[in-house]
Each structure stands twice: as structure tokens, then as C-alpha cells.
Design an enzyme around this catalytic site. Structure first.
Site, PDB file in Angstrom:
ATOM      1  N   HIS A   1       0.835  -1.208   0.000  1.00  0.00           N
ATOM      2  CA  HIS A   1       0.000   0.000   0.000  1.00  0.00           C
ATOM      3  C   HIS A   1       0.871   1.261   0.000  1.00  0.00           C
ATOM      4  O   HIS A   1       0.414   2.336   0.396  1.00  0.00           O
ATOM      5  CB  HIS A   1      -0.948   0.033   1.208  1.00  0.00           C
ATOM      6  CG  HIS A   1      -1.659  -1.259   1.451  1.00  0.00           C
ATOM      7  ND1 HIS A   1      -2.843  -1.585   0.831  1.00  0.00           N
ATOM      8  CD2 HIS A   1      -1.319  -2.336   2.215  1.00  0.00           C
ATOM      9  CE1 HIS A   1      -3.232  -2.793   1.221  1.00  0.00           C
ATOM     10  NE2 HIS A   1      -2.309  -3.274   2.058  1.00  0.00           N
TER      11      HIS A   1
ATOM     12  N   SER B   1      16.140  19.495 -15.685  1.00  0.00           N
ATOM     13  CA  SER B   1      15.105  20.523 -15.709  1.00  0.00           C
ATOM     14  C   SER B   1      15.690  21.803 -16.288  1.00  0.00           C
ATOM     15  O   SER B   1      16.847  22.143 -16.006  1.00  0.00           O
ATOM     16  CB  SER B   1      14.569  20.787 -14.289  1.00  0.00           C
ATOM     17  OG  SER B   1      13.768  21.950 -14.255  1.00  0.00           O
TER      18      SER B   1
END
Length: 482
Positions: free
Chosen positions: A156, A286
Site C-alpha cells: 500500500h 530541468s
């Protein structure tokens, strides 16, 4: 007009390999049509059709590879007759005048278009199988290298019991092995449409051979043998059943799901700074944030995997709406979706091969994260050790429960480190096990059989699965073009 003035698919112009792009190129398609016409004429001559001369066969053979000028000429002819196959019959006849009258003899357009498509499906699967085998091999080497390195497991996406870096990789490998099985199985099941005529009844060929049914069956079999296939579909309409496309594209769609899952895991690991895809020394992450190392390879895999899994619906929908012996609404969509599926799968596998050739693991980060959670996981071991020293299990549980909640508060509310072990070392009740705490917190004792599972899986399961493909394994690293 410049080539930069019109749209071109990034699948072929930017990402896909030259090998896969060439397979679905106009030159390969039309040259394959010519090979099919040559094969048909050769088989018909061998079975006694005197109208097909040696000179005709020789000229067809001399011009089986189509030229640029002939592709242009066929394109111009198609503007006049509005039929792609007949345009190429016309141009091939000009190149091989002795054969002009017998090209396509007894055949329908699907003799060349469908048989060619089946050849392309088979050959494209071969390209993918080679790429997939090498991804599995690279990932298996990674799994063995890190089979013993403990890492925090996640369920999870919440901290769970420990596993190892190598064991986690086996989960990706297992799914890739299933993809290899599925694609190989689909590839081996591909047959030719063969020589079936306009509605699949072979009526035109029965006429050619004066009603000799045996000769017609021999013609079908001879064409299959000359083209290197193990057989032809026993019955067809005008086309081969479009369910064959489902059988082939389905495994590619399933591969897309596998690739998306693996690449997503790696993207999450990159965020955790535990494992990263390769990052080149000159690579820019970036345009604004110079420090960034974005997982662009895995992001590309996820992006294209979504496209690949969606293409399966094209084949299902197309197969379901074929009327009787055939309808032409399968043509345009298959020109788009089938090459797209193989080009996309090719790009995904090439990218995965680049990723698996240079994944970077950060042991110190992994260790720090383990130690931030391990004290909580070790509480049961500590309780058991206290009981062995004569302690009461219920009393010990209550002591450690209180300390655990105090440590959790420091982590969650104060942003501090997990100090549970320090609290245990400061609590006189636990003095009997203070000397054993380091041993009780050894991460390698929390991974179960992960190292053994990994080693056996790679050396037995993977080795057995790759044995038939061992001649396809290469050692060189794959570089991304862009």
C-alpha cells in the site's frame, strides 16, 4: 516542401529502432508484395502452368526489390485507379515486361496484403523477442548482484517487512518471462493466409488448373513452403481472420502493463533516492531546476505503455465488425494500429534495456530508511528475547508498546528520528537484552528467504526460460538516441 513542414510520427522519426522502422516501411511492404507475386508465379509454373515462362520468373526475381522511382510511380498510378495493389501490379509489370501478363494470376489483393501482414507480424515478433530476452538477462544480472541487500518493503506504499533489492527485481522479471512466453507463443502460432482466392474458396485457382483439386492444394502448400512457414490457415474468407491480430497484439498490450508497473516502481524508488535509472554526465533534468534528476526514461516507458495497452481495443473492435467474408473498414485502422503497436513495444523494450544496463543503487539511503522503520519491526524479536531471559511476555509487550508510541510521536509530530532503540537502552526493564540489540536489529535477519529465492529463481527458472534464446543475448549497453 521541407520534411519539417509536415507531420511525421515520433514513433518512427524519434524513438523506434531502425530495424523495426524498416520492417514497416513502404519499401519493405512493397518489396514483400513482389516477393509474394514471384513466389506465386514460381509455384504455379512448377505445377505445370505453361503460360509462366522462365524469362518471366527471371525478370520478376531481378526486380523484387522496389526502387524509389517505382514507389513514386505506383503512388501516381494509384491516384488514377484508386487501388494500391493494382497500381503496384502495373509498375512491376513495366519493370518485368515478360511477366506483365501473369503477375497476380488467380490471386486477390489479400494474397499480397494479408500474407505480407502475416510475414510482418512474425518478423516483428522476432525483433521484440530479442529485445525482451536481453532486458530479462540484464535485470537478472542486477537481481543476483543485489540479492543479499536488505531494503524496506512496501505494501500500500506503506512500510512493510524487509525484502532485498534483488528479490524485488525478480517480481519484474517474472512478469517479463510471462510476456516472453506469450509473445513467443503468438509468434509460433502465426500461419500464412496462403492461396485462397477472392472469398476463400480457391475458385480462381481451380479454374487455372482445369478443376484439379489436388493441384490447387499443392499450390497452397508449395507457396507456404517457399515462404518458410509451417502452414496456412485451412479456411479463410477474403482475409485471414482478424482474430489473429487480437492474438498477436494482446501479448504486446500485456507487455505494456508489465513495463508500466516496473517503470512506475523505479520512478517511486527515484523519489525515495534508493534506485535510479541511468543519468548521463551532460544530461539536463530541468530547464529551471538545475539540481533535478528526473526519471525521464521511466516516464517515457509509462507514457508509451499507456498507448500500447490501448491499441488492443483496436484489434478487438475490428475483428468483431467484419461482415461475412470481409469488409474494408479493417484496412485504414490496421495500417495505423498494427505498426504502431510494434513500434511502441520496440521503443519500450529498447528503453528498458537502456535502463537495466545502468541502474544505480544507493546503499546508504536504503540503510538509513531501513533503520528508521526497523526498530518498530524488531519489537516482536525483542519481546521474544526478553521472554527467553525469563521475562513475562504480556508485561514486556506493554513496556514496548508505550515506548513505541513515544518514538512514533517523535517521528510523526516532531519530525525527529526514530529513537525507539535509545528508549529501550534507557529503560532498565530491558537491561537483560541490551547486549543483544545490535544482533536483533541486523537487517539481514529480517529478509527471510529473499536471497535464496532470488538465486534459485534466476539460476533455475530464468536460465531455463532463456535457454532457447541464448544465441540472442548480447553484452553491449544500449544507448538512447534522444
Amino acid at each position: 516542401m521541407s520534411s519539417f513542414d509536415s507531420y511525421s510520427s515520433p514513433l518512427s522519426s524519434r524513438y523506434a529502432s531502425k530495424e523495426m522502422s524498416a520492417l514497416f516501411s513502404p519499401r519493405t511492404r512493397y518489396s514483400t508484395w513482389r516477393k509474394l507475386w514471384l513466389t506465386l508465379a514460381t509455384a504455379e509454373q512448377q505445377l505445370g502452368l505453361d503460360t509462366i515462362t522462365d524469362e518471366a520468373i527471371a525478370q520478376l526475381k531481378d526486380h523484387v526489390e522496389i526502387t524509389d522511382d517505382e514507389i513514386r510511380a505506383a503512388s501516381e498510378q494509384e491516384k488514377i485507379v484508386r487501388h494500391d495493389v493494382m497500381s503496384h501490379v502495373h509498375v512491376y509489370g513495366i519493370a518485368a515486361p515478360a511477366a506483365a501478363g501473369i503477375i497476380h494470376l488467380g490471386a486477390t489483393s489479400c494474397f499480397v496484403t494479408d500474407n505480407a501482414d502475416l510475414i510482418f507480424l512474425r518478423d516483428a515478433c522476432d525483433i521484440l523477442i530479442k529485445r525482451l530476452v536481453n532486458v530479462i538477462q540484464k535485470l537478472s544480472e542486477f537481481a543476483l548482484q543485489y540479492k543479499d541487500m536488505p531494503v524496506l518493503g512496501w505494501t500500500h506504499f506503506q512500510p512493510a517487512q524487509l525484502t532485498t533489492v534483488g528479490k524485488r527485481a525478480t517480481l519484474w522479471i517474472q512478469e517479463l518471462l510471462w510476456d516472453l512466453r506469450n509473445i513467443s507463443r503468438a509468434r509460433d502460432d502465426i500461419l500464412l493466409r496462403g492461396v485462397k482466392g477472392t472469398t476463400g474458396t480457391q475458385a480462381s485457382f481451380l479454374t487455372l488448373f482445369d478443376g484439379d483439386h489436388v493441384k490447387v492444394e499443392e499450390l497452397d502448400q508449395l507457396v507456404v513452403e517457399l515462404l518458410g512457414f509451417k502452414g496456412a490457415y485451412p479456411v479463410t474468407g477474403q482475409t485471414y481472420s482478424r482474430k489473429i491480430d487480437i492474438d498477436v497484439i494482446g501479448p504486446l498490450s500485456s507487455l505494456g502493463a508489465t513495463a508500466h508497473k516496473m517503470a512506475t516502481d523505479l520512478r517511486l524508488l527515484a523519489n525515495l533516492k534508493e534506485v535510479e535509472e541511468p543519468f548521463e554526465s551532460t544530461q539536463i533534468g530541468s530547464s529551471a531546476m538545475a539540481y533535478k534528476r528526473n526519471p525521464m526514461r521511466c516516464e517515457r516507458v509509462c507514457s508509451l505503455a499507456r498507448h500500447l495497452t490501448g491499441l488492443y481495443q483496436d484489434t478487438v473492435q475490428t475483428a468483431s465488425v467484419q461482415w461475412f467474408e470481409r469488409t474494408l473498414d479493417d484496412s485504414a485502422i490496421r495500417r495505423v494500429s498494427i505498426p504502431s503497436a510494434f513500434l511502441t513495444a520496440d521503443i519500450i523494450l529498447s528503453t528498458l534495456l537502456n535502463i537495466t544496463s545502468g541502474m544505480v543503487v544507493y546503499p546508504k539511503v536504503i540503510e538509513r530508511r531501513i533503520m528508521s522503520e526497523l526498530p518498530f519491526m524488531a519489537t516482536e524479536n525483542i519481546i521474544m528475547a526478553m521472554v527467553q531471559k525469563g521475562g513475562d511476555r504480556q508485561i514486556c509487550h506493554e513496556h514496548i508498546r508505550v515506548l513505541s508510541h513515544q518514538a512514533a510521536k517523535v517521528v510523526k509530530e516532531e519530525g525527529g528520528d526514530n529513537d525507539l532503540i535509545s528508549r529501550i537502552k534507557s529503560e532498565p526493564y530491558f537491561e537483560p537484552v541490551w547486549a543483544e540489540l545490535d544482533k536483533l536489529l541486523d537487517p539481514s535477519t529480517f529478509v527471510g528467504r529473499a536471497p535464496q529465492q532470488t538465486e534459485k529463481f534466476v539460476n533455475v527458472t530464468v536460465a531455463s526460460a532463456l535457454e532457447p534464446y541464448k544465441n540472442l543475448i548480447v553484452s553491449e549497453k544500449v544507448e538512447l538516441s534522444v
